[in-house]
Scaffold this active site. Structure first.
Site, mmCIF file in Angstrom:
data_model
loop_
_atom_site.group_PDB
_atom_site.id
_atom_site.type_symbol
_atom_site.label_atom_id
_atom_site.label_comp_id
_atom_site.label_asym_id
_atom_site.label_seq_id
_atom_site.Cartn_x
_atom_site.Cartn_y
_atom_site.Cartn_z
ATOM 1 N N GLU A 1 1.545 -15.293 2.869
ATOM 2 C CA GLU A 1 1.687 -13.832 2.991
ATOM 3 C C GLU A 1 2.867 -13.324 2.179
ATOM 4 O O GLU A 1 2.805 -12.228 1.594
ATOM 5 C CB GLU A 1 1.866 -13.462 4.465
ATOM 6 N N ASP B 1 -6.671 -9.694 -5.242
ATOM 7 C CA ASP B 1 -7.746 -10.336 -4.489
ATOM 8 C C ASP B 1 -7.513 -11.834 -4.351
ATOM 9 O O ASP B 1 -7.751 -12.423 -3.289
ATOM 10 C CB ASP B 1 -9.092 -10.077 -5.167
ATOM 11 N N GLU C 1 -2.272 2.485 -11.961
ATOM 12 C CA GLU C 1 -3.665 2.825 -12.196
ATOM 13 C C GLU C 1 -4.554 1.615 -11.935
ATOM 14 O O GLU C 1 -4.093 0.472 -11.947
ATOM 15 C CB GLU C 1 -3.855 3.306 -13.638
ATOM 16 N N PHE C 2 -5.833 1.888 -11.696
ATOM 17 C CA PHE C 2 -6.771 0.795 -11.449
ATOM 18 C C PHE C 2 -6.957 -0.025 -12.716
ATOM 19 O O PHE C 2 -7.161 0.513 -13.801
ATOM 20 C CB PHE C 2 -8.124 1.335 -10.988
ATOM 21 N N HIS C 3 -6.865 -1.334 -12.558
ATOM 22 C CA HIS C 3 -7.084 -2.245 -13.672
ATOM 23 C C HIS C 3 -7.798 -3.482 -13.126
ATOM 24 O O HIS C 3 -7.408 -4.018 -12.071
ATOM 25 C CB HIS C 3 -5.761 -2.639 -14.327
ATOM 26 N N TYR D 1 19.640 -12.372 0.533
ATOM 27 C CA TYR D 1 18.499 -11.827 -0.219
ATOM 28 C C TYR D 1 17.178 -12.352 0.355
ATOM 29 O O TYR D 1 16.185 -11.612 0.440
ATOM 30 C CB TYR D 1 18.611 -12.212 -1.698
#
Length: 229
Positions: free
Chosen positions: A65, A91, A81-83, A12
């Site tokens: 990463e 970020d 959706e954007f939130h 895994y």
């Protein structure tokens, strides 16, 4: 039974690494740079501590990463959706990668600089050249040569190949500065600044071929022109 579970956990984990390498461009870049650093470390006479520091730094960047990719996957699973909170999560994770990558650059320069500086002066040995009007002539030539190529590709209907004028002149000037000063650290700093400009243009303009083409033209014109001074 426990051996089977351990083997599954390894499988895994490898699948996670494989997914990140296949789907994330930044991870591929990290692996490519890590491979180059490791190959360079085999060529240079590094001590054990220097090699250990390089290994730890490489693992930190790859680890960051991996965490970034995991956070992005979780956020995308929760909402498409954007939130504002989703943006903050992505970020912040990207910021962690940026910090570790910056640390890797600092460590790499600290470890490799003494060796690269010696190699730099062994390979590139030349007498210093004083600034003169010929430098301005090279920059002007680069401007008109790039402009000529832009017009030619435009007439050929290949607008995507029109070299970036700003990038061409910037890399021409940067290469001339490097050739004049002829110092490895100055070379790093000058091309670091031009790379920042390159990244900024990438973000503003999607035509990367034209931007990279402009950089190549600027460097070639500066190198060839400087040999004639």
């Amino acid at each position: 039974m426990w051996v089977k579970k351990v083997l599954k956990s390894f499988r895994y984990a490898l699948e996670g690494l494989k997914y990140t390498v296949v789907t994330q461009r930044n991870m591929r870049i990290h692996f490519f740079v890590a491979l180059a650093v490791l190959l360079l470390s085999l060529y240079l006479p590094l001590n054990k501590m220097e090699v250990l520091v390089l290994f730890v730094t490489i693992i930190l960047v790859i680890f960051a990463e991996l965490i970034n990719t995991a956070i992005e996957a979780v956020v995308d699973m929760i909402t498409e959706e954007f939130h504002p909170l989703a943006k903050i999560a992505k970020d912040v994770a990207a910021g962690a990668v940026l910090l570790t990558a910056g640390l890797a650059v600092i460590v790499g320069l600290s470890v490799f600089y003494p060796y690269l500086n010696q190699l730099f002066h062994m390979v590139w040995t030349q007498s210093p050249t004083k600034p003169n009007i010929g430098l301005a002539a090279i920059i002007v030539f680069d401007f008109f040569f790039t402009l000529l190529l832009k017009g030619w590709f435009h007439r050929m209907g290949k607008k995507e190949w029109e070299p970036s004028m700003i990038i061409s002149v910037a890399f021409c000037v940067a290469t001339l500065v490097v050739a004049l000063i002829w110092n490895l650290m100055i070379t790093f700093l000058v091309y670091f600044l031009t790379t920042l400009l390159l990244v900024l243009r990438f973000r503003m303009d999607g035509n990367r071929v034209a931007i990279l083409f402009g950089a190549i033209i600027g460097i070639l014109v500066a190198v060839v022109g400087f040999q004639w001074l």
